[in-house]
Design a protein around this motif. Structure first.
Motif, mmCIF file in Angstrom:
data_model
loop_
_atom_site.group_PDB
_atom_site.id
_atom_site.type_symbol
_atom_site.label_atom_id
_atom_site.label_comp_id
_atom_site.label_asym_id
_atom_site.label_seq_id
_atom_site.Cartn_x
_atom_site.Cartn_y
_atom_site.Cartn_z
ATOM 1 N N PRO A 129 19.939 39.839 43.400
ATOM 2 C CA PRO A 129 20.629 40.389 42.228
ATOM 3 C C PRO A 129 22.127 40.062 42.314
ATOM 4 C CG PRO A 129 20.020 42.145 43.747
ATOM 5 C CD PRO A 129 19.436 40.875 44.295
ATOM 6 N N LEU A 130 22.732 39.799 41.174
ATOM 7 C CA LEU A 130 24.157 39.488 41.146
ATOM 8 C C LEU A 130 24.989 40.765 41.202
ATOM 9 C CD1 LEU A 130 24.296 36.748 38.357
ATOM 10 C CD2 LEU A 130 24.849 36.439 40.761
ATOM 11 N N ASP A 131 26.052 40.725 41.986
ATOM 12 C CA ASP A 131 27.027 41.812 41.950
ATOM 13 C C ASP A 131 28.106 41.417 40.944
ATOM 14 O OD1 ASP A 131 28.406 39.787 43.259
ATOM 15 O OD2 ASP A 131 28.754 40.920 45.096
ATOM 16 N N ASP A 132 29.134 42.237 40.801
ATOM 17 C CA ASP A 132 30.175 41.929 39.824
ATOM 18 C C ASP A 132 30.869 40.605 40.124
ATOM 19 O OD1 ASP A 132 29.764 43.998 38.072
ATOM 20 O OD2 ASP A 132 31.563 45.125 38.627
ATOM 21 N N ALA A 133 31.111 40.311 41.397
ATOM 22 C CA ALA A 133 31.781 39.050 41.752
ATOM 23 C C ALA A 133 30.921 37.854 41.333
ATOM 24 C CB ALA A 133 32.075 39.003 43.244
ATOM 25 N N GLY A 134 29.625 37.936 41.572
ATOM 26 C CA GLY A 134 28.716 36.866 41.167
ATOM 27 C C GLY A 134 28.641 36.733 39.658
ATOM 28 N N THR A 135 28.637 37.882 38.972
ATOM 29 C CA THR A 135 28.603 37.889 37.512
ATOM 30 C C THR A 135 29.866 37.235 36.957
ATOM 31 O OG1 THR A 135 27.241 39.882 37.512
ATOM 32 C CG2 THR A 135 28.392 39.363 35.469
ATOM 33 N N ILE A 136 31.015 37.568 37.542
ATOM 34 C CA ILE A 136 32.286 36.978 37.101
ATOM 35 C C ILE A 136 32.284 35.475 37.332
ATOM 36 C CG2 ILE A 136 34.767 36.844 37.638
ATOM 37 C CD1 ILE A 136 34.670 39.926 37.947
ATOM 38 N N ALA A 137 31.727 35.034 38.457
ATOM 39 C CA ALA A 137 31.660 33.593 38.739
ATOM 40 C C ALA A 137 30.843 32.874 37.664
ATOM 41 C CB ALA A 137 31.069 33.348 40.128
ATOM 42 N N VAL A 138 29.722 33.467 37.255
ATOM 43 C CA VAL A 138 28.889 32.859 36.209
ATOM 44 C C VAL A 138 29.642 32.852 34.877
ATOM 45 C CG1 VAL A 138 26.751 33.096 34.874
ATOM 46 C CG2 VAL A 138 26.714 33.449 37.352
ATOM 47 N N LEU A 139 30.283 33.964 34.542
ATOM 48 C CA LEU A 139 31.054 34.042 33.292
ATOM 49 C C LEU A 139 32.192 33.021 33.286
ATOM 50 C CD1 LEU A 139 31.243 37.923 32.881
ATOM 51 C CD2 LEU A 139 30.019 36.328 31.390
ATOM 52 N N ASP A 140 32.837 32.857 34.431
ATOM 53 C CA ASP A 140 33.925 31.888 34.550
ATOM 54 C C ASP A 140 33.411 30.474 34.299
ATOM 55 O OD1 ASP A 140 36.647 31.249 35.084
ATOM 56 O OD2 ASP A 140 36.143 30.721 37.152
ATOM 57 N N LYS A 141 32.239 30.174 34.843
ATOM 58 C CA LYS A 141 31.628 28.860 34.635
ATOM 59 C C LYS A 141 31.271 28.648 33.159
ATOM 60 C CE LYS A 141 27.793 25.999 36.204
ATOM 61 N NZ LYS A 141 26.569 25.942 36.989
ATOM 62 N N LEU A 142 30.723 29.676 32.521
ATOM 63 C CA LEU A 142 30.378 29.585 31.095
ATOM 64 C C LEU A 142 31.647 29.379 30.252
ATOM 65 C CD1 LEU A 142 27.715 32.444 30.812
ATOM 66 C CD2 LEU A 142 27.293 29.969 30.784
ATOM 67 N N ALA A 143 32.723 30.078 30.604
ATOM 68 C CA ALA A 143 33.992 29.929 29.874
ATOM 69 C C ALA A 143 34.535 28.516 30.044
ATOM 70 C CB ALA A 143 35.003 30.964 30.361
ATOM 71 N N LYS A 144 34.449 28.001 31.256
ATOM 72 C CA LYS A 144 34.936 26.633 31.517
ATOM 73 C C LYS A 144 34.133 25.619 30.694
ATOM 74 C CE LYS A 144 35.753 23.333 35.199
ATOM 75 N NZ LYS A 144 35.402 22.889 36.531
ATOM 76 N N GLN A 145 32.815 25.814 30.621
ATOM 77 C CA GLN A 145 31.979 24.921 29.812
ATOM 78 C C GLN A 145 32.405 24.957 28.353
ATOM 79 O OE1 GLN A 145 28.102 26.534 30.695
ATOM 80 N NE2 GLN A 145 27.771 25.165 32.437
ATOM 81 N N ARG A 146 32.704 26.158 27.837
ATOM 82 C CA ARG A 146 33.134 26.278 26.435
ATOM 83 C C ARG A 146 34.468 25.571 26.219
ATOM 84 N NH1 ARG A 146 29.077 28.208 27.498
ATOM 85 N NH2 ARG A 146 27.611 29.336 26.216
#
Length: 153
Positions: A48-65
């Motif tokens: 399961p993702l913790d907040d740090a892992g969730t932020i890493a995924v969100l950061d990657k999605l933002a970079k893609q956008r």
């Protein structure tokens, strides 16, 4: 499904429900895309993702956008630029506020001092120290370039 290990992920799931109730189709689509990306990482890692892992995924999605916005802009596809910018705005709601240049500079100086970095061979050590504090709050490629310039000089 409440996930105690990531209050951020729980907040995103709650926003999915709110978007469904409000009939906000575009927002709902973006939020579902975020949840799908988070779930995919959890399935792939079996963790399961913790907040740090969730932020890493969100950061990657933002970079893609951001990259898509740049590419679509060059191609003159303003309709797609608008859509990607809208998605980026929604993703950024869940990221911590960005740091300003002086805060990044201070963290860079502190990380170099704490790790005793003196040259390029120490770059990985310094970036490992900085990543948890900067993930989602700064452009990691730009931070890496700043660090490289400091360690090379």
């Amino acid at each position: 499904m409440s996930d105690a290990s990531s209050p951020l992920k729980t907040r995103i799931a709650e926003d999915v429900k709110a978007a469904m109730r409000a009939g906000a189709r575009e927002r709902l689509g973006t939020l579902r895309g975020i949840m799908a990306a988070l779930k995919q990482i959890e399935v792939d890692t079996r963790e399961p993702l913790d907040d740090a892992g969730t932020i890493a995924v969100l950061d990657k999605l933002a970079k893609q956008r951001r990259e898509s916005i740049e590419q679509f802009g060059k191609a003159g596809r303003n309709d797609l630029v608008t859509r990607e910018a809208s998605e980026l705005e929604i993703i950024q709601e869940f990221l911590p506020p960005p740091l300003d240049e002086s805060a990044i500079e201070t963290l860079l100086r502190e990380a170099i001092a704490e790790t005793g970095a003196v040259g390029m061979k120490d770059m990985g050590k310094v970036m490992a120290k900085l990543r948890p504090e900067l993930q989602g709050r700064a452009d990691m490629a730009a931070v890496s370039a700043q660090l490289k310039a400091r360690l090379a000089g």
